[in-house]
Design an enzyme around this catalytic site. Structure first.
Site, PDB file in Angstrom:
ATOM      1  CG  ASP A 117      33.230  36.178  27.106  1.00 31.40           C
ATOM      2  OD1 ASP A 117      33.062  36.061  28.327  1.00 31.40           O
ATOM      3  OD2 ASP A 117      32.315  36.014  26.262  1.00 31.40           O
TER       4      ASP A 117
ATOM      5  CG  ASN B  79      25.874  26.382  28.942  1.00 32.67           C
ATOM      6  OD1 ASN B  79      26.393  25.318  28.671  1.00 32.67           O
ATOM      7  ND2 ASN B  79      26.332  27.176  29.896  1.00 32.67           N
TER       8      ASN B  79
ATOM      9  CG  ASP C 103      30.117  21.724  32.599  1.00 37.99           C
ATOM     10  OD1 ASP C 103      30.026  22.967  32.600  1.00 37.99           O
ATOM     11  OD2 ASP C 103      29.552  20.983  33.425  1.00 37.99           O
TER      12      ASP C 103
ATOM     13  CD  GLU D  98      30.475  33.211  29.559  1.00 38.67           C
ATOM     14  OE1 GLU D  98      29.757  34.110  29.105  1.00 38.67           O
ATOM     15  OE2 GLU D  98      30.276  32.667  30.666  1.00 38.67           O
TER      16      GLU D  98
END
Length: 413
Positions: free
Chosen positions: A271, A279, A288, A315
Site C-alpha cells: 500500500d 492526491n 496517477d 493504491e
C-alpha cells in the site's frame, strides 16, 4: 457494418483483377506481384523442371526415331539433341538460383525455344515417312508449355508468337520436301495456340483470385489475433499502470493455491503510504503518475518470470511469488520498498517523515489446505501492522500471528 479490425481497403490492382481485366494488365502493383510470384515459386520450379526433363526424354526418343531414317539422320539428330540438352541442363541448375520473376521466366522461355527448334530442325534429315512427325512434335512441345507450365500470360503470348515465327521458316524453307509439305500441321498448331493461351489466361486469373482470397484471410486472421490479444490485455491488465489487474491476480492466486502440494507461494500486499493526502495535495493526474511510477518500480525488482505484480485496488498492489522461499521473499520485499524509496517522489502532504512517497508491505506464506481468502487476510493483517508501526517497512504475518486484535479480527471474518 464490419468491425474495424476486419475492414481493409483493397488496392486498385486487386479491384481490377476482380473485374477480370485484360491479359496484358493482369499484373498487380510491384510489391504485391512479387509476393504473388514468391508464393507460387516452388510449384513453378517443380512444374518447369518436370517439363524440361520430359522434353529431354522426348529428345532421346526422337534420336531413336531418326535412326530409322538412316545414319545421317541419326547423327544429325544426336548432335542437335546434344546441343539442346546443354541449355536444358544449365537451366535446371540456374533456375532455382534466380528469384521468381522476369529473369527466371525468360531463362525458361529461351530454353524451351531451343528445345522446340531442335526438334523441328531434326526433320530436315528425316525420311518422307517421318518428317511430318517432327513438325507435329515441335508444335506439341510448344503447345504443351501453355497447358502445363504456369508462365504468366504476357510471357506466354511472347513465347507463342516468337515460337511460331521461328517454326514457320524452319518448316516452309526446310531442305526436306516432306517437311515442307507438313506446313498444314504448323497452321493447325498456330490456330490451336490461342485456345491454349485462353486456358492459360483463365488459370492465371484463378490463381490470382485465390492468392488474393488467401491473402485477405491471412490478414483477417492476423487482425482477429491482434484483437484477441487486445481483449486479453483489457481483461487482464490494469489500464493505468500496465501491470496485471485484480481479475488476473485472483485467477493466478487460485491456481497457485490449487497446487499447494507442489509449492507454497508467498504473497506480498503493498500500500502506498498516505496516498490520499498525496492526491489531495497534488491532484489526481499527479496521483496517477505516482501510481505508474510505483508499479514500474515494483515490476523492476522482480527476478523470476513466474513472479507477478498486480494492482488490486486504488493504491494497493500485490506481488505473488510462486516459487520463492522465506529468504527470497524477504529480499524481494526489501528490494521493492527501497526501489520505491529511491524514486524520491516528493510527498509534502504526509504528516510524518521522510517527505517522499513510500510503501508498506505485508508478507504471508501459504500453507497446506490454505485458501486464497485466508492467505490474503494474513497478508492484509501484516500490511495493517506495517502501517500501524510506522509505515515504510515490511512485516511478516507470522511475526504477528500470536498476538494482536488485528489478526483475531481477521480470523473471525
Amino acid at each position: 457494418m464490419k468491425p474495424d479490425f476486419l475492414s481493409r481497403k483493397i488496392s486498385g490492382a486487386e479491384q481490377d483483377v476482380e473485374r477480370l481485366k485484360p491479359w496484358h494488365r493482369l499484373d498487380f502493383t510491384y510489391s504485391l506481384e512479387q509476393e504473388f510470384l514468391r508464393q507460387g515459386g516452388e510449384t513453378w520450379l517443380r512444374i518447369t523442371r518436370n517439363w524440361m526433363l520430359e522434353t529431354l526424354g522426348l529428345g532421346i526418343v526422337m534420336v531413336w526415331g531418326a535412326a530409322l531414317s538412316g545414319p545421317d539422320a541419326a547423327r544429325a539428330a544426336l548432335l542437335l539433341q546434344a546441343g539442346a540438352s546443354l541449355p536444358v541442363v544449365l537451366a535446371l541448375v540456374l533456375l532455382p538460383r534466380l528469384s521468381p520473376g522476369v529473369r527466371r521466366e525468360m531463362l525458361f522461355s529461351g530454353t524451351a525455344l531451343v528445345v522446340v527448334v531442335a526438334i523441328a530442325v531434326q526433320g530436315w534429315w528425316m525420311s518422307e515417312a517421318y518428317a511430318n512427325r517432327y513438325v507435329m512434335a515441335s508444335g506439341l512441345a510448344l503447345f504443351s508449355i501453355f497447358l502445363v507450365v504456369p508462365l504468366r500470360v504476357k510471357q506466354s503470348v511472347g513465347l507463342g508468337v516468337l515460337g511460331m515465327a521461328i517454326l514457320a521458316p524452319i518448316t516452309v524453307f526446310a531442305p526436306n520436301p516432306a517437311q515442307q509439305a507438313a506446313w498444314d500441321l504448323l497452321v493447325f498448331t498456330g490456330l490451336a495456340l490461342p485456345l491454349s493461351l485462353q486456358v492459360r489466361l483463365g488459370a492465371e486469373r484463378g490463381q490470382r483470385k485465390l492468392f488474393l482470397l488467401r491473402r485477405r484471410e491471412d490478414m483477417q486472421r492476423e487482425a482477429l489475433a491482434r484483437a484477441n490479444d487486445r481483449l486479453r490485455e483489457l481483461s487482464e491488465l490494469d489500464p493505468l499502470t500496465g501491470i496485471a489487474n485484480r481479475r488476473c491476480f485472483d485467477a493466478a492466486l487460485h491456481d497457485q493455491i490449487g497446487t499447494l502440494a507442489a509449492s507454497q507461494p508467498l504473497l506480498l500486499l503493498i500500500d502506498v503510504d498516505h496516498f490520499k493526502r498525496f492526491n489531495d495535495t497534488y491532484g489526481h493526474p499527479q496521483g496517477d503518475e505516482c501510481l505508474r511510477l510505483v508499479a514500474a518500480a515494483l515490476r523492476a525488482e522482480l527476478r523470476q518470470s513466474s513472479d507477478m505484480v498486480a494492482r488490486i485496488g486504488g493504491e494497493e498492489f500485490a506481488v505473488l511469488l510462486p516459487s520463492a522461499d522465506e529468504v527470497s521473499a524477504d529480499d524481494v520485499a526489501e528490494r521493492i520498498r527501497l526501489g520505491v524509496e529511491r524514486l524520491q517522489l516528493v510527498h509534502g502532504g504526509r504528516p510524518d517523515s521522510p517527505p517522499i512517497v513510500t510503501i508498506s508491505v505485508g508478507v504471508a506464506k501459504a500453507f497446506v489446505h490454505d485458501t486464497a481468502a485466508a492467505l490474503i487476510a494474513r497478508a492484509d493483517a501484516a500490511l495493517y501492522s506495517a502501517k500501524a508501526t510506522g509505515r515504510n517497512r515490511a512485516v511478516w504475518a507470522e511475526c504477528i500471528s500470536s498476538a494482536g486484535d488485528v489478526v483475531r479480527s481477521w480470523d473471525q471474518a
